[in-house]
Design a protein around this motif. Structure first.
Motif, PDB file in Angstrom:
ATOM      1  N   THR A  15       8.363 -31.042  -9.967  1.00  0.00           N
ATOM      2  CA  THR A  15       7.918 -32.413 -10.228  1.00  0.00           C
ATOM      3  C   THR A  15       7.204 -33.032  -9.016  1.00  0.00           C
ATOM      4  O   THR A  15       6.668 -34.135  -9.121  1.00  0.00           O
ATOM      5  CB  THR A  15       9.134 -33.319 -10.516  1.00  0.00           C
ATOM      6  N   GLU A  17       8.916 -33.679  -6.232  1.00  0.00           N
ATOM      7  CA  GLU A  17       9.982 -34.337  -5.462  1.00  0.00           C
ATOM      8  C   GLU A  17      10.434 -33.413  -4.319  1.00  0.00           C
ATOM      9  O   GLU A  17      10.912 -32.314  -4.586  1.00  0.00           O
ATOM     10  CB  GLU A  17      11.159 -34.555  -6.406  1.00  0.00           C
ATOM     11  N   SER A  39      23.029 -41.088  -3.136  1.00  0.00           N
ATOM     12  CA  SER A  39      22.492 -40.348  -4.266  1.00  0.00           C
ATOM     13  C   SER A  39      21.010 -40.077  -4.012  1.00  0.00           C
ATOM     14  O   SER A  39      20.297 -40.938  -3.524  1.00  0.00           O
ATOM     15  CB  SER A  39      22.680 -41.200  -5.525  1.00  0.00           C
ATOM     16  N   SER A  44      23.021 -32.006  -3.686  1.00  0.00           N
ATOM     17  CA  SER A  44      23.100 -31.021  -4.776  1.00  0.00           C
ATOM     18  C   SER A  44      22.048 -29.932  -4.600  1.00  0.00           C
ATOM     19  O   SER A  44      22.297 -28.773  -4.906  1.00  0.00           O
ATOM     20  CB  SER A  44      22.853 -31.665  -6.135  1.00  0.00           C
ATOM     21  N   ARG A  48      22.637 -25.941  -4.436  1.00  0.00           N
ATOM     22  CA  ARG A  48      21.912 -24.966  -5.279  1.00  0.00           C
ATOM     23  C   ARG A  48      21.254 -23.901  -4.414  1.00  0.00           C
ATOM     24  O   ARG A  48      21.245 -22.725  -4.764  1.00  0.00           O
ATOM     25  CB  ARG A  48      20.842 -25.663  -6.103  1.00  0.00           C
ATOM     26  N   TYR A  58      14.868 -23.446 -10.758  1.00  0.00           N
ATOM     27  CA  TYR A  58      14.156 -24.707 -10.880  1.00  0.00           C
ATOM     28  C   TYR A  58      12.674 -24.588 -10.550  1.00  0.00           C
ATOM     29  O   TYR A  58      11.951 -25.557 -10.652  1.00  0.00           O
ATOM     30  CB  TYR A  58      14.811 -25.766  -9.982  1.00  0.00           C
ATOM     31  N   ASP A 167      30.523 -29.029  -6.400  1.00  0.00           N
ATOM     32  CA  ASP A 167      29.567 -30.111  -6.616  1.00  0.00           C
ATOM     33  C   ASP A 167      30.260 -31.262  -7.341  1.00  0.00           C
ATOM     34  O   ASP A 167      30.476 -31.197  -8.547  1.00  0.00           O
ATOM     35  CB  ASP A 167      28.362 -29.609  -7.421  1.00  0.00           C
ATOM     36  N   GLU A 168      30.634 -32.282  -6.606  1.00  0.00           N
ATOM     37  CA  GLU A 168      31.361 -33.437  -7.135  1.00  0.00           C
ATOM     38  C   GLU A 168      32.552 -33.011  -7.996  1.00  0.00           C
ATOM     39  O   GLU A 168      32.672 -33.430  -9.155  1.00  0.00           O
ATOM     40  CB  GLU A 168      30.418 -34.327  -7.941  1.00  0.00           C
TER      41      GLU A 168
END
Ligand code: ADP
Ligand code: ADP
Length: 234
Positions: A15, A17, A39, A44, A48, A58, A167-168
């Protein structure tokens, strides 16, 4: 030797980002590190990357180097990664097959090609270590969130990964279940030398169980140090 060594990684999703910017991070065997930060700061994405998932799953572009046990992550094949690295996500409902307790525990072992005898041994060991016998005859659907997350952790650890990524992991749990879960993680680290990285928003749930905090902001660590030092810094 460092278990993980991330050197000047910049990772951009398809994207556009850019989630990690010139990010350096390394981790010694047996360390337990909490990834903190707002956040969107890249926690994260780092998890990954450490799991070997970011580029393959991704797309996107990766610059820099990531070494796992001194080896370039790009040279490690999927089956090797499945043996070496375990991941627990925030929602146990999504991670469990929801068939039955034993099925959950053997799934990963089958994946890595354990013999039936070895699976039997590990199953007994893991049932004992995580005190799962009381749950044996209860349908998984009926377990509490904390119990489900404990089953996830047990199933992941049955594979005997050296690196455990969380992860959380406590976000779906009540405070008591979160503390119980983190105690188990701490015990794995202390007794079995498992190296642990935890990304978690609710710091107060995890801080009592870790030695090191890595605080992310805008794609890289801005603080990296002990818990007391972190509390002073934050
Ligand atoms: P954190 O875990 O700290 O919340 P993330 O690593 O999820 O941060 O996100 C870092 C940045 O990357 C954010 O800007 C986020 O929107 C973006 N991002 C995360 N996952 C994806 C994705 N799958 N595709 C595109 N952008 C993503
Ligand atoms: P986290 O902070 O734990 O990554 P998020 O709510 O930010 O949780 O992301 C949830 C999911 O949405 C993740 O799978 C992430 O990859 C994806 N995601 C996050 N940001 C973006 C984005 N900008 N574009 C596409 N997917 C994204």
């Amino acid at each position: 030797m460092a278990v993980c060594e991330v050197k000047k990684i910049t990772y951009t999703y398809p994207t556009g980002e850019t989630a990690l910017k010139d990010c350096d991070f390394s981790l010694e065997r047996g360390e337990t590190a909490l990834l903190a930060g707002p956040s969107g700061s890249g926690k994260s994405t780092l998890l990954r990357l450490l799991a070997g998932l970011a580029p393959e799953f991704y797309g996107g572009t990766l610059a820099g180097k990531y070494l796992y046990m001194g080896q370039d992550m790009r040279n490690l094949a999927g089956p090797e990664l499945a043996r070496e690295i375990g991941i627990v996500f925030q929602d146990p409902e999504k991670q469990l097959l929801m068939t039955g307790l034993e099925r959950e525990l053997v799934f990963g072992m089958e994946n890595i090609g354990c013999s039936p005898a070895e699976m039997g041994n590990r199953l007994d060991e893991i049932m004992g270590y995580f005190d799962l016998s009381p749950l044996l005859n209860i349908p998984l659907q009926q377990l509490s969130g904390g119990q489900k997350q404990k089953v996830v952790l047990a199933a992941v650890m049955a594979v005997r990964p050296k690196l455990l990524l969380l992860d959380e992991p406590t976000s779906q749990l009540d405070p008591q279940a979160a503390a119980e879960f983190m105690s188990l993680v701490r015990r794995l680290s202390k007794q079995q030398g498992v190296t642990v990285v935890i990304a978690e928003q609710r710091l107060e749930r995890v801080l009592p169980f870790v030695e090191r905090v890595v605080h992310f902001h805008d794609g890289c660590p801005r603080f990296d140090g002990g818990v007391q030092q972190f509390l002073h810094w934050a």
